[in-house]
Design an enzyme around this catalytic site. Structure first.
Site, PDB file in Angstrom:
ATOM      1  CG  ASP A   1      -2.630  -8.647   0.795  1.00 25.07           C
ATOM      2  OD1 ASP A   1      -1.738  -8.488   1.629  1.00 25.07           O
ATOM      3  OD2 ASP A   1      -3.804  -8.091   0.845  1.00 25.07           O
TER       4      ASP A   1
ATOM      5  CG  HIS B   1      -1.441  -1.321   0.875  1.00 20.22           C
ATOM      6  ND1 HIS B   1      -2.993  -1.316   0.243  1.00 20.22           N
ATOM      7  CD2 HIS B   1      -2.177  -2.064   1.801  1.00 20.22           C
ATOM      8  CE1 HIS B   1      -3.501  -2.407   0.256  1.00 20.22           C
ATOM      9  NE2 HIS B   1      -3.355  -2.743   1.841  1.00 20.22           N
TER      10      HIS B   1
ATOM     11  CG  ASP C   1      -4.961  -9.748   3.818  1.00 17.74           C
ATOM     12  OD1 ASP C   1      -4.495 -10.639   2.163  1.00 17.74           O
ATOM     13  OD2 ASP C   1      -4.614  -8.732   3.596  1.00 17.74           O
TER      14      ASP C   1
ATOM     15  CG  HIS D   1      -6.651  -4.988   1.599  1.00 13.91           C
ATOM     16  ND1 HIS D   1      -5.828  -5.833   2.703  1.00 13.91           N
ATOM     17  CD2 HIS D   1      -7.831  -5.009   2.349  1.00 13.91           C
ATOM     18  CE1 HIS D   1      -6.718  -5.897   3.725  1.00 13.91           C
ATOM     19  NE2 HIS D   1      -8.044  -5.426   3.453  1.00 13.91           N
TER      20      HIS D   1
END
Ligand SMILES: [Zn+2]
Length: 340
Positions: free
Chosen positions: A193, A158, A282, A195
């Site tokens: 991931d 991120h 995740d 996200h």
């Protein structure tokens, strides 16, 4: 399989996290490292400490201004009367073309996208060694290894060139990919991931020399909201070198593997000679974020599909939060890779 890890990555211990406005304990806990190390140990893998390659390979991805901010902000912040223990922004420029501020509070707003990346006295050291760990794994692959695993923590995908966010400070995946490029390779990045890898996308968005592919929960109603949509394809020389594959919340193994096949086709068409894998765990059905529903055996199937590309692999740990199966999910993934 070789692995890389440096114990300094454990020191960063963030406390603060706002979820839908409500204060919660920060889920990016040092204990994540223990679960991942346990998984390596059960597979008979003893990680080596990375060499210190200095700031150079990090500064090719991140701005000098941002690196100075990360190194100095905590000490400057603590000189503000009544300031919080951790650096947390409370103001943001409405457009990032705004002027660069002198004040610590102003710079925190400029360089921190959200409240999920609090900076303590230990943050820089942990982020620095997390990046060095990614570089160490990249160097193993540049030296001829078929695969190397970087136990990176804090995670990185991120983080933009000059912006922290979502538990991330230095973009380990981007730093590893750029290092491979400088080593004469043609890297592609695959981010699995939960996200979207918005920082990685941002770093390479206008570049055609690194392909970025991300599979993630649809950002229409999920972090990071502003990025990760299918229409984001890159710009300028990078147009067509960014592929986003958003999938609905709750997608399980079959749907994830379908999206993965589409991503792998694009990667094969790019003609890379190394794959940098942003390995978030995740997407697991029992992860505290609960966004997707990949099972523990599903991670082995993801690894098998990736292995069929036949590319050398730099595996960079991204998300994956504390739950009983975190270590088992890494074990499952590693078990699905080709032997050797
Ligand atoms: Zn994540």
């Amino acid at each position: 399989m070789k692995a890389v890890y440096h114990p300094a990555q454990r020191a960063h211990d963030p406390k603060h996290f706002l979820s839908s406005g409500a204060p919660q304990p920060n889920p990016e806990q040092p204990a994540r490292v223990d679960a991942l190390l346990g998984a390596l140990e059960r597979r008979g893998i003893a990680p080596a400490a990375p060499a210190d390659r200095g700031l150079g390979p990090i500064a090719r991805v991140h701005t000098a201004e941002y690196l100075r901010f990360l190194q100095t902000i905590h000490a400057r912040w603590r000189r503000i009367e009544g300031a919080s223990e951790e650096v947390i922004p409370n103001i943001h420029p409405d457009r990032r073309s705004a002027s660069y501020p002198l004040s610590a509070v102003g710079q925190a707003g400029y360089h921190q996208a959200d409240t999920a990346c609090p900076i303590s006295a230990e943050t820089w050291g942990s982020a620095y060694w997390s990046a060095q760990t990614a570089l160490g794994a990249a160097d193993l692959v540049l030296g001829g290894a078929r695969a190397a695993y970087a136990l990176c923590r804090p995670p990185g995908h991120h983080a933009f060139a000059d912006l922290a966010g979502g538990f991330c400070f230095l973009n380990n995946t981007a730093i590893a990919a750029d290092h491979c490029l400088r080593g004469g390779r043609r890297p592609a990045i695959l981010d699995v991931d939960l996200h979207h890898g918005n920082g990685t996308q941002g770093i390479f968005y206008a570049r055609g020399d690194v392909l970025t592919v991300s599979i993630h929960a649809d950002p229409a109603r999920y972090y990071p909201f502003f990025w990760g949509h299918a229409q984001e394809r890159g710009e300028g020389p990078g147009l067509g070198a960014n592929l986003n594959l958003p999938i609905p919340r709750g997608t399980a193994d079959a749907g994830f593997l379908d999206a993965l096949e589409r991503g792998l086709e694009r990667i094969a068409a790019f003609g890379p000679d190394v794959l940098v894998l942003a390995l978030g765990l995740d997407a697991f059905e029992g992860d505290p974020f609960g966004g997707l529903a990949v099972t523990t055996p599903g991670f082995a199937r993801i690894a098998e599909a990736i292995g069929r590309l036949g590319l050398p692999l730099v595996i960079v740990q991204e998300g994956g939060y504390l739950c009983a199966e975190l270590g088992a999910n890494l074990e499952s993934f590693l078990s699905g890779l080709p032997a050797g």
